[in-house]
Each structure stands twice: as structure tokens, then as C-alpha cells.
Design an enzyme around this catalytic site. Structure first.
Site, mmCIF file in Angstrom:
data_model
loop_
_atom_site.group_PDB
_atom_site.id
_atom_site.type_symbol
_atom_site.label_atom_id
_atom_site.label_comp_id
_atom_site.label_asym_id
_atom_site.label_seq_id
_atom_site.Cartn_x
_atom_site.Cartn_y
_atom_site.Cartn_z
ATOM 1 N N HIS A 1 -17.994 -8.301 -16.834
ATOM 2 C CA HIS A 1 -17.960 -6.960 -17.332
ATOM 3 C C HIS A 1 -18.433 -6.653 -18.912
ATOM 4 O O HIS A 1 -19.190 -5.754 -19.062
ATOM 5 C CB HIS A 1 -16.510 -6.190 -17.312
ATOM 6 C CG HIS A 1 -15.973 -5.916 -15.883
ATOM 7 N ND1 HIS A 1 -14.832 -6.634 -15.492
ATOM 8 C CD2 HIS A 1 -16.591 -5.460 -14.652
ATOM 9 C CE1 HIS A 1 -14.607 -6.257 -14.322
ATOM 10 N NE2 HIS A 1 -15.587 -5.883 -13.863
ATOM 11 N N LYS B 1 -6.260 1.037 -4.640
ATOM 12 C CA LYS B 1 -6.647 -0.411 -4.748
ATOM 13 C C LYS B 1 -5.255 -1.160 -5.247
ATOM 14 O O LYS B 1 -5.431 -2.230 -5.196
ATOM 15 C CB LYS B 1 -7.697 -0.638 -5.856
ATOM 16 C CG LYS B 1 -9.064 -0.171 -5.402
ATOM 17 C CD LYS B 1 -10.020 -0.644 -6.415
ATOM 18 C CE LYS B 1 -11.535 -0.450 -5.747
ATOM 19 N NZ LYS B 1 -12.605 -0.960 -6.731
ATOM 20 N N SER C 1 -12.907 -9.571 -10.503
ATOM 21 C CA SER C 1 -11.466 -9.219 -10.953
ATOM 22 C C SER C 1 -10.568 -9.699 -10.031
ATOM 23 O O SER C 1 -9.501 -10.464 -10.356
ATOM 24 C CB SER C 1 -11.101 -7.839 -11.281
ATOM 25 O OG SER C 1 -12.097 -7.599 -12.514
ATOM 26 N N ARG D 1 -23.453 -7.979 -8.427
ATOM 27 C CA ARG D 1 -23.332 -9.447 -8.607
ATOM 28 C C ARG D 1 -24.246 -9.967 -7.775
ATOM 29 O O ARG D 1 -24.748 -11.121 -7.843
ATOM 30 C CB ARG D 1 -22.153 -9.920 -8.492
ATOM 31 C CG ARG D 1 -21.118 -9.492 -9.719
ATOM 32 C CD ARG D 1 -19.634 -9.819 -9.540
ATOM 33 N NE ARG D 1 -19.365 -9.350 -8.077
ATOM 34 C CZ ARG D 1 -18.222 -8.595 -7.766
ATOM 35 N NH1 ARG D 1 -17.102 -8.535 -8.770
ATOM 36 N NH2 ARG D 1 -18.066 -8.090 -6.632
#
Length: 164
Positions: free
Chosen positions: A19, A43, A130, A92
Site C-alpha cells: 500500500h 469485512k 492484508s 496485484r
């Protein structure tokens, strides 16, 4: 010429070196960057919104044109409210593209004046997420190569609390 503001939204649970790599590179492309830390209650983040804002602020303290703000509503409304012209999204892998492409299309429909820009992280961070960081940390693995030392301390504190 009007300064260009870009919004980089995410849950940042926790913020990773991937990030920060994107933020630092974007900060050289745009006049202002807003890191929009999403509440994302669906989430069920490990860290509270306030904790994630604090971690991002500590990690990005030396980025002069970067502001860290909470995001609790619709991204395009946040973007308009802060007079931003660009939404930055990180990619990514190819697997990220389809979902991000859908989001970009919907955001364009809701706010045609806002562009979405996809950035890829440096190769050394391309596999970091993450959720993977949280899993490794929860199992006692070393995540120091993937997160800032302050974030690592917070992960340890949250995932390995002292016995009472």
C-alpha cells in the site's frame, strides 16, 4: 492549472508496504493524495477504523501531499466531496482485474467526471495482501518484511494479547 487530487481507497487492515509503495508513487504523479480508509464493517476488520487511520498516519507521516481520512459512505460521493478527479486502485494479479474493472465501470457510471487509474505495486510487494499478513501474524510468523514496524507491533498486540 487546477491541482489534481487522487483518492486511494481501501480497508487497510492493516496497511502494508505494498500500500505504501502505491501511495508514495502516486504522490509523485498527483498534487494531492487522499488515503481513504474504509470502515468496511461487512469485512469484519481486525482493527477498528480509528486504529487503521492511526496506523496509516504513522506509516505515511513523511508524505507531505498525503492526507488520511475515514471513508464511511459511497466512494464516488467521497471523491466528489473532496474535489478529487482520480480514484487509484491497486492491481496485484490478474485475478484482481475483473472485480476492479467492474468497480471502475460502476464508478464511471455514477461519476463520469472521475477517472480510475490502476497501479501495480513494486514486484517485491506484488504478492502481499492484508489478509495474508493477518494470517501469517496470527500464526506467529514474521511479517516485518511486509509491514512497517509500528504496524507489526499493532498486529502482535492485537493477535497475541498478554495472558491475564
Amino acid at each position: 492549472m487546477q491541482p489534481i487530487t487522487a483518492v486511494y481507497p481501501g480497508t487497510f487492515d492493516p496497511i502494508t508496504k505494498g500500500h505504501t509503495d502505491l501511495v508514495q508513487r502516486a504522490s509523485q504523479l498527483f498534487d494531492n493524495i487522499i488515503v481513504a480508509v474504509a470502515a468496511s464493517p461487512s469485512k469484519t476488520p481486525v482493527f477498528t477504523l480509528e486504529e487503521r487511520l492511526a496506523m496509516a498516519s504513522k506509516v505515511l507521516i513523511n508524505c507531505d501531499n498525503v492526507q488520511i481520512l475515514p471513508l464511511t459512505g459511497l466512494l464516488v460521493e467521497f471523491t466528489k466531496q473532496h474535489h478529487a478527479q482520480v480514484i487509484i486502485r491497486g492491481l496485484r494479479a490478474v485475478s484482481d482485474f475483473e472485480y476492479e474493472f467492474q468497480l471502475a465501470g460502476m464508478n464511471r457510471k455514477l461519476a463520469p467526471e472521475v477517472e480510475t487509474l490502476f497501479l501495480t505495486p513494486a514486484e517485491k510487494y506484488a504478492y502481499i495482501s492484508s489478509s495474508l499478513i493477518r494470517e501469517i501474524a496470527a500464526l506467529g510468523g514474521d511479517v516485518s518484511a511486509f509491514v512497517h514496524e509500528n504496524v507489526m507491533a499493532e498486529l502482535h498486540r492485537r493477535l497475541h494479547p498478554p495472558c491475564s
